[in-house]
Design a protein around this motif. Structure first.
Motif, PDB file in Angstrom:
ATOM      1  N   ASP A   1       0.807  -1.223   0.000  1.00  9.94           N
ATOM      2  CA  ASP A   1       0.000   0.000   0.000  1.00  9.94           C
ATOM      3  C   ASP A   1       0.839   1.272   0.000  1.00  9.94           C
ATOM      4  O   ASP A   1       0.299   2.367   0.025  1.00  9.94           O
ATOM      5  CB  ASP A   1      -0.919   0.016   1.225  1.00  9.94           C
ATOM      6  CG  ASP A   1      -2.033  -1.003   1.119  1.00  9.94           C
ATOM      7  OD1 ASP A   1      -2.311  -1.481   0.001  1.00  9.94           O
ATOM      8  OD2 ASP A   1      -2.636  -1.327   2.162  1.00  9.94           O
ATOM      9  N   ASN A   2       2.165   1.132  -0.012  1.00  5.93           N
ATOM     10  CA  ASN A   2       3.043   2.288   0.114  1.00  5.93           C
ATOM     11  C   ASN A   2       4.272   2.102  -0.770  1.00  5.93           C
ATOM     12  O   ASN A   2       4.958   1.094  -0.686  1.00  5.93           O
ATOM     13  CB  ASN A   2       3.449   2.427   1.593  1.00  5.93           C
ATOM     14  CG  ASN A   2       4.116   3.732   1.915  1.00  5.93           C
ATOM     15  OD1 ASN A   2       5.275   3.749   2.284  1.00  5.93           O
ATOM     16  ND2 ASN A   2       3.417   4.836   1.793  1.00  5.93           N
ATOM     17  N   GLY A   3       4.538   3.081  -1.659  1.00  5.63           N
ATOM     18  CA  GLY A   3       5.712   2.971  -2.512  1.00  5.63           C
ATOM     19  C   GLY A   3       5.817   4.104  -3.511  1.00  5.63           C
ATOM     20  O   GLY A   3       4.994   5.023  -3.531  1.00  5.63           O
ATOM     21  N   PHE A   4       6.823   4.024  -4.367  1.00  6.83           N
ATOM     22  CA  PHE A   4       7.112   5.096  -5.311  1.00  6.83           C
ATOM     23  C   PHE A   4       7.801   4.516  -6.541  1.00  6.83           C
ATOM     24  O   PHE A   4       8.228   3.367  -6.549  1.00  6.83           O
ATOM     25  CB  PHE A   4       8.000   6.161  -4.657  1.00  6.83           C
ATOM     26  CG  PHE A   4       9.306   5.632  -4.130  1.00  6.83           C
ATOM     27  CD1 PHE A   4      10.464   5.725  -4.886  1.00  6.83           C
ATOM     28  CD2 PHE A   4       9.384   5.038  -2.875  1.00  6.83           C
ATOM     29  CE1 PHE A   4      11.670   5.231  -4.407  1.00  6.83           C
ATOM     30  CE2 PHE A   4      10.590   4.543  -2.389  1.00  6.83           C
ATOM     31  CZ  PHE A   4      11.735   4.642  -3.157  1.00  6.83           C
ATOM     32  N   GLN A   5       7.910   5.313  -7.580  1.00 12.22           N
ATOM     33  CA  GLN A   5       8.646   4.915  -8.776  1.00 12.22           C
ATOM     34  C   GLN A   5       9.998   5.616  -8.784  1.00 12.22           C
ATOM     35  O   GLN A   5      10.106   6.782  -8.407  1.00 12.22           O
ATOM     36  CB  GLN A   5       7.879   5.286 -10.036  1.00 12.22           C
ATOM     37  CG  GLN A   5       6.732   4.356 -10.330  1.00 12.22           C
ATOM     38  CD  GLN A   5       6.286   4.489 -11.762  1.00 12.22           C
ATOM     39  OE1 GLN A   5       5.912   5.557 -12.201  1.00 12.22           O
ATOM     40  NE2 GLN A   5       6.343   3.383 -12.490  1.00 12.22           N
ATOM     41  N   GLN A   6      11.001   4.867  -9.236  1.00 10.81           N
ATOM     42  CA  GLN A   6      12.349   5.404  -9.327  1.00 10.81           C
ATOM     43  C   GLN A   6      13.157   4.479 -10.228  1.00 10.81           C
ATOM     44  O   GLN A   6      12.702   3.379 -10.558  1.00 10.81           O
ATOM     45  CB  GLN A   6      12.955   5.510  -7.926  1.00 10.81           C
ATOM     46  CG  GLN A   6      14.302   6.161  -7.804  1.00 10.81           C
ATOM     47  CD  GLN A   6      14.430   7.516  -8.435  1.00 10.81           C
ATOM     48  OE1 GLN A   6      14.480   7.613  -9.651  1.00 10.81           O
ATOM     49  NE2 GLN A   6      14.492   8.580  -7.635  1.00 10.81           N
TER      50      GLN A   6
END
Length: 195
Positions: free
Chosen positions: A95-100
């Motif tokens: 439910d928690n994250g980012f793109q990189q």
């Protein structure tokens, strides 16, 4: 004047590290759950910028916060945070994250066309858990990915632009990371942290 001071300081640090032959420094994380937010944490044990910030002051790429996904995808892979570990996948796994940018995937270093050299930082993991890795002198993204692959099975890049300031607390002592970014930390838009 600031720029000259920045370049001279970076040069001194780089020469010292280069002469020692130490390309990267491993930074062990304090115990606790890895979290990502677009709101600066108040009192974290560890806090570093995560996803890139665009020139107009927005988060670059999709991100997932409290189970909802926001913005368009910029990269194929996503970084999902789950407890004290993270996963790199083409779909969200928490439910928690980012793109990189993915630097290491399944123990294989990625290659990049960008030949610019800069101080680099990554969130890495091995069989024992997650940790940070920072370059000791400016290097290309591909060279940094190779260094990350020597000690991790998966690694994702963390924003180290002009406002790449971060810190780790040990007890009441704050150890700053990339001190030269302190003055521009107000431009950061998102953070990877441990409460």
């Amino acid at each position: 004047m600031k720029r000259i001071f920045y370049v001279l300081t970076l040069l001194c640090i780089s020469i010292g590290a280069y002469s020692q032959g130490v390309k990267v420094t491993r930074i062990d994380l304090p115990e606790g759950e890895l979290k990502w937010s677009y709101e600066r944490p108040e009192d974290a044990k560890m806090c570093v910028p995560a996803a890139f910030t665009t020139k107009d002051g927005k988060i670059a790429g999709a991100y997932r916060y409290k189970g909802k996904t926001y913005q368009k995808e910029v990269y194929k892979m996503k970084v999902s945070l789950k407890g004290e570990i993270f996963y790199i996948s083409n779909k969200w796994l928490s439910d928690n994250g980012f793109q990189q940018l993915t630097l290491v995937y399944n123990s294989r270093a990625m290659r990049f066309k960008d030949k610019s050299k800069a101080i680099r930082r990554a969130l890495c993991k091995d069989k024992n858990g997650a940790f940070l890795l920072e370059s000791n002198y400016p290097m290309t993204l591909s060279a940094f990915a190779v260094e990350c692959s020597k000690c991790s099975t998966n690694a994702t890049y963390l924003d180290m632009g002009e406002y790449g300031y971060g810190y780790i607390k040990k007890g009441n002592i704050v150890k700053p990371l990339f001190v030269l970014g302190i003055a521009t930390q107000h431009k950061q838009t998102n953070w990877l942290y441990i409460e």
